[in-house]
Design a protein around this motif. Structure first.
Motif, PDB file in Angstrom:
ATOM      1  N   PRO A 101       0.845  -1.286   0.046  1.00 18.16           N
ATOM      2  CA  PRO A 101       0.077   0.038  -0.035  1.00 18.16           C
ATOM      3  C   PRO A 101       0.721   1.299   0.017  1.00 18.16           C
ATOM      4  O   PRO A 101       0.356   2.474  -0.024  1.00 18.16           O
ATOM      5  N   TRP A 102       2.183   1.172   0.072  1.00 19.84           N
ATOM      6  CA  TRP A 102       3.212   2.327   0.188  1.00 19.84           C
ATOM      7  C   TRP A 102       3.583   2.638  -1.279  1.00 19.84           C
ATOM      8  O   TRP A 102       4.111   3.541  -1.368  1.00 19.84           O
ATOM      9  N   ASN A 103       3.349   1.787  -2.076  1.00 20.23           N
ATOM     10  CA  ASN A 103       3.586   2.236  -3.584  1.00 20.23           C
ATOM     11  C   ASN A 103       2.461   3.090  -4.251  1.00 20.23           C
ATOM     12  O   ASN A 103       1.668   2.709  -4.929  1.00 20.23           O
ATOM     13  N   THR A 104       2.636   4.298  -3.453  1.00 18.69           N
ATOM     14  CA  THR A 104       1.516   5.183  -4.038  1.00 18.69           C
ATOM     15  C   THR A 104       2.134   6.606  -4.001  1.00 18.69           C
ATOM     16  O   THR A 104       3.166   7.014  -3.399  1.00 18.69           O
ATOM     17  N   LEU A 105       1.226   7.620  -4.361  1.00 16.83           N
ATOM     18  CA  LEU A 105       1.574   8.914  -4.375  1.00 16.83           C
ATOM     19  C   LEU A 105       1.360   9.433  -2.806  1.00 16.83           C
ATOM     20  O   LEU A 105       0.802   8.909  -2.005  1.00 16.83           O
ATOM     21  N   PRO A 106       2.424  10.545  -2.344  1.00 22.17           N
ATOM     22  CA  PRO A 106       2.133  10.781  -1.029  1.00 22.17           C
ATOM     23  C   PRO A 106       0.688  11.245  -0.653  1.00 22.17           C
ATOM     24  O   PRO A 106       0.346  11.012   0.619  1.00 22.17           O
ATOM     25  N   GLU A 107       0.116  11.996  -1.577  1.00 28.27           N
ATOM     26  CA  GLU A 107      -1.188  12.211  -1.080  1.00 28.27           C
ATOM     27  C   GLU A 107      -2.281  11.201  -1.020  1.00 28.27           C
ATOM     28  O   GLU A 107      -3.499  11.516  -0.610  1.00 28.27           O
ATOM     29  N   HIS A 108      -1.775  10.009  -1.316  1.00 29.73           N
ATOM     30  CA  HIS A 108      -2.809   8.819  -0.998  1.00 29.73           C
ATOM     31  C   HIS A 108      -2.126   7.839  -0.184  1.00 29.73           C
ATOM     32  O   HIS A 108      -2.507   6.692  -0.270  1.00 29.73           O
ATOM     33  N   SER A 109      -0.869   8.237   0.797  1.00 30.96           N
ATOM     34  CA  SER A 109      -0.305   7.288   1.377  1.00 30.96           C
ATOM     35  C   SER A 109      -1.393   6.692   2.649  1.00 30.96           C
ATOM     36  O   SER A 109      -2.195   7.347   2.899  1.00 30.96           O
ATOM     37  N   PRO A 110      -0.918   5.248   3.032  1.00 34.11           N
ATOM     38  CA  PRO A 110      -1.495   4.966   4.400  1.00 34.11           C
ATOM     39  C   PRO A 110      -1.600   5.844   5.462  1.00 34.11           C
ATOM     40  O   PRO A 110      -0.592   6.590   5.450  1.00 34.11           O
TER      41      PRO A 110
END
Length: 135
Positions: A101-110
């Protein structure tokens, strides 16, 4: 919970079909066998639902035992088209895919402590899987 810009949200997928016939035979690959059977003849569709955190006191980020009171809202549909995916090339590719779930844009982070704990666990699991598969 996850970030959605400056909001806190929870995501959910719900089958869009009322009922899918599944085999009741227990086996090591029950989910895979049912997916192969279903997708060989049908699409599979899921409603993508988002729950926006509206009250920080009633909807805590760090206590997963507390149900959020805000409603789940459908924001889209995910469709897996009818297909044959149980082929050697797909199986080989799947052995080297990694999810986090951490493979994401910072504004969508867990968000939250549980997700913070998941990050190193996912990294270790990924490294072990790649090692096991000879990558």
């Amino acid at each position: 919970p996850y970030k959605l810009a400056k909001l806190g949200v929870k995501l959910s997928l719900k089958p869009a079909q009322d009922k899918t016939d599944v085999s009741s035979k227990l086996g090591r690959n029950l989910l895979r066998e049912n997916m192969i059977a279903h997708l060989s003849e049908n699409d599979a569709s899921f409603d993508l639902l988002v729950q926006v955190r509206t009250d920080p006191d009633l909807e805590p980020i760090n206590d997963p035992t507390v149900e959020w009171i805000s409603p789940m809202r459908k924001v889209g549909t995910i469709i897996l088209p009818k297909q044959t995916f149980d082929i050697e090339q797909s199986d080989c590719l799947g052995e080297f895919l990694r999810f986090s779930p951490w493979n994401t844009l910072p504004e969508h982070s867990p968000l939250g402590d549980i997700n913070l704990m998941r990050n190193p666990v996912y990294k270790q699991m990924s490294a072990k899987r790649l090692e096991r598969n000879g990558a």
